[in-house]
Design a protein around this motif. Structure first.
Motif, PDB file in Angstrom:
ATOM      1  N   GLU A  75       0.819  -1.210   0.000  1.00 31.25           N
ATOM      2  CA  GLU A  75       0.000   0.000   0.000  1.00 31.25           C
ATOM      3  C   GLU A  75       0.854   1.262   0.000  1.00 31.25           C
ATOM      4  N   ALA A  76       1.911   1.293  -0.813  1.00 29.04           N
ATOM      5  CA  ALA A  76       2.754   2.483  -0.913  1.00 29.04           C
ATOM      6  C   ALA A  76       2.035   3.529  -1.772  1.00 29.04           C
ATOM      7  N   TRP A  77       1.988   4.772  -1.277  1.00 29.82           N
ATOM      8  CA  TRP A  77       1.359   5.841  -2.041  1.00 29.82           C
ATOM      9  C   TRP A  77       2.349   6.392  -3.057  1.00 29.82           C
ATOM     10  N   VAL A  78       1.907   6.452  -4.287  1.00 28.16           N
ATOM     11  CA  VAL A  78       2.678   7.010  -5.394  1.00 28.16           C
ATOM     12  C   VAL A  78       1.847   8.147  -5.958  1.00 28.16           C
ATOM     13  N   TYR A  79       2.533   9.181  -6.437  1.00 23.10           N
ATOM     14  CA  TYR A  79       1.855  10.363  -6.971  1.00 23.10           C
ATOM     15  C   TYR A  79       2.260  10.535  -8.421  1.00 23.10           C
ATOM     16  N   SER A  80       1.286  10.511  -9.309  1.00 24.61           N
ATOM     17  CA  SER A  80       1.537  10.813 -10.703  1.00 24.61           C
ATOM     18  C   SER A  80       1.457  12.329 -10.814  1.00 24.61           C
ATOM     19  N   ALA A  81       2.624  12.951 -10.983  1.00 28.76           N
ATOM     20  CA  ALA A  81       2.713  14.410 -10.923  1.00 28.76           C
ATOM     21  C   ALA A  81       3.215  14.977 -12.250  1.00 28.76           C
ATOM     22  N   THR A  82       2.635  16.084 -12.666  1.00 23.82           N
ATOM     23  CA  THR A  82       3.009  16.734 -13.924  1.00 23.82           C
ATOM     24  C   THR A  82       3.571  18.119 -13.629  1.00 23.82           C
ATOM     25  N   ASN A  83       4.762  18.391 -14.194  1.00 28.24           N
ATOM     26  CA  ASN A  83       5.387  19.700 -13.972  1.00 28.24           C
ATOM     27  C   ASN A  83       4.853  20.723 -14.976  1.00 28.24           C
ATOM     28  N   PRO A  84       5.235  22.006 -14.872  1.00 31.78           N
ATOM     29  CA  PRO A  84       4.723  23.035 -15.789  1.00 31.78           C
ATOM     30  C   PRO A  84       5.077  22.795 -17.255  1.00 31.78           C
ATOM     31  N   HIS A  85       6.083  21.971 -17.527  1.00 36.77           N
ATOM     32  CA  HIS A  85       6.468  21.662 -18.911  1.00 36.77           C
ATOM     33  C   HIS A  85       5.730  20.433 -19.443  1.00 36.77           C
ATOM     34  N   GLN A  86       4.740  19.983 -18.688  1.00 36.42           N
ATOM     35  CA  GLN A  86       3.896  18.838 -19.034  1.00 36.42           C
ATOM     36  C   GLN A  86       4.641  17.498 -19.034  1.00 36.42           C
ATOM     37  N   ASN A  87       5.729  17.421 -18.276  1.00 37.55           N
ATOM     38  CA  ASN A  87       6.415  16.145 -18.061  1.00 37.55           C
ATOM     39  C   ASN A  87       5.778  15.470 -16.852  1.00 37.55           C
ATOM     40  N   ARG A  88       5.430  14.186 -17.011  1.00 32.97           N
ATOM     41  CA  ARG A  88       4.778  13.452 -15.930  1.00 32.97           C
ATOM     42  C   ARG A  88       5.778  12.520 -15.259  1.00 32.97           C
ATOM     43  N   PHE A  89       5.704  12.449 -13.938  1.00 32.60           N
ATOM     44  CA  PHE A  89       6.591  11.614 -13.132  1.00 32.60           C
ATOM     45  C   PHE A  89       5.764  10.835 -12.122  1.00 32.60           C
ATOM     46  N   ASP A  90       6.103   9.571 -11.921  1.00 32.34           N
ATOM     47  CA  ASP A  90       5.510   8.789 -10.836  1.00 32.34           C
ATOM     48  C   ASP A  90       6.485   8.863  -9.669  1.00 32.34           C
ATOM     49  N   VAL A  91       6.046   9.539  -8.602  1.00 30.15           N
ATOM     50  CA  VAL A  91       6.915   9.899  -7.482  1.00 30.15           C
ATOM     51  C   VAL A  91       6.433   9.212  -6.208  1.00 30.15           C
ATOM     52  N   CYS A  92       7.376   8.654  -5.464  1.00 28.22           N
ATOM     53  CA  CYS A  92       7.077   8.050  -4.168  1.00 28.22           C
ATOM     54  C   CYS A  92       7.928   8.755  -3.116  1.00 28.22           C
ATOM     55  N   ARG A  93       7.395   8.862  -1.893  1.00 27.35           N
ATOM     56  CA  ARG A  93       8.079   9.616  -0.826  1.00 27.35           C
ATOM     57  C   ARG A  93       8.936   8.711   0.056  1.00 27.35           C
ATOM     58  N   PHE A  94      10.151   9.192   0.357  1.00 29.09           N
ATOM     59  CA  PHE A  94      11.091   8.480   1.218  1.00 29.09           C
ATOM     60  C   PHE A  94      11.659   9.452   2.241  1.00 29.09           C
ATOM     61  N   GLY A  95      12.020   8.920   3.421  1.00 30.16           N
ATOM     62  CA  GLY A  95      12.460   9.727   4.552  1.00 30.16           C
ATOM     63  C   GLY A  95      13.918  10.148   4.532  1.00 30.16           C
ATOM     64  N   ALA A  96      14.374  10.596   5.709  1.00 21.59           N
ATOM     65  CA  ALA A  96      15.681  11.222   5.882  1.00 21.59           C
ATOM     66  C   ALA A  96      16.848  10.327   5.472  1.00 21.59           C
ATOM     67  N   ALA A  97      16.770   9.030   5.735  1.00 21.16           N
ATOM     68  CA  ALA A  97      17.882   8.146   5.380  1.00 21.16           C
ATOM     69  C   ALA A  97      18.101   8.131   3.870  1.00 21.16           C
TER      70      ALA A  97
END
Length: 182
Positions: A75-97
């Motif tokens: 159940e890892a949350w991933v974010y399909s995010a699009t930047n202002p140049h319309q490039n899409r990235f699937d991004v997952c969050r990781f901590g300090a380590a």
């Protein structure tokens, strides 16, 4: 009495012949764990323990969340995010380590942050400088709170804790250029 039983050592004698185990810390360093590695140079970047499982507020006009089985977490949350140049990235969050295994650069900016109110800076592989995502933090001048790593720039595999915690070794520029051509 059987021949095998006649020659068997008593349990206490068998214990006396064994050597003491290595320290628990050595065993832990050699244990294998699931990791994400830089797709360009294979340097370990993030382990399952670094994954931040909770969903957080996001820039809704440029991203949508979904769940993915990642590093053994179903159940890892991933974010399909699009930047202002319309490039899409699937991004997952990781901590300090995971942030500590990255080369984080640039001035923090909140402009078009996928995760407001967090400001972002560029995050690259500490070995080969490949762009792996962004580091996000609240306080200007402070360290990052988490890294948003681009999943297509990483490969899921195994490594030992020793390898995961080893300092990065820079890849020579010629080797990095060769790897890009492959």
């Amino acid at each position: 009495m059987s021949a095998a039983a006649a020659h068997a050592e008593p349990p206490s004698a068998a214990l006396e012949d064994t050597e003491p185990d290595e320290p628990a810390t050595q065993d832990a360093l050699e244990q294998s764990t699931s990791v994400l590695r830089c797709a360009q140079c294979n340097h370990p970047i993030a382990a399952a323990a670094d994954l931040l499982p909770e969903q957080i507020p996001r820039l809704e006009s440029a991203s949508y969340p979904y769940q993915l089985d990642l590093l053994g977490n179903e159940e890892a949350w991933v974010y399909s995010a699009t930047n202002p140049h319309q490039n899409r990235f699937d991004v997952c969050r990781f901590g300090a380590a995971a942030c500590a295994r990255l080369d984080i650069s640039g001035t923090p900016t909140a402009e078009h942050s996928f995760f407001p109110p967090f400001a972002w800076r560029m995050a690259a592989c500490a070995c080969c400088s490949a762009h792996l995502g962004w580091a996000f933090g609240v306080a200007e001048g402070g360290g990052p709170d988490f890294a948003g790593l681009i999943l297509t720039h990483l490969r899921e595999t195994q490594c030992t804790q020793r390898e995961l915690n080893a300092p990065p070794v820079a890849v020579p520029a010629e080797l990095a250029e060769y790897a890009e051509r492959l």
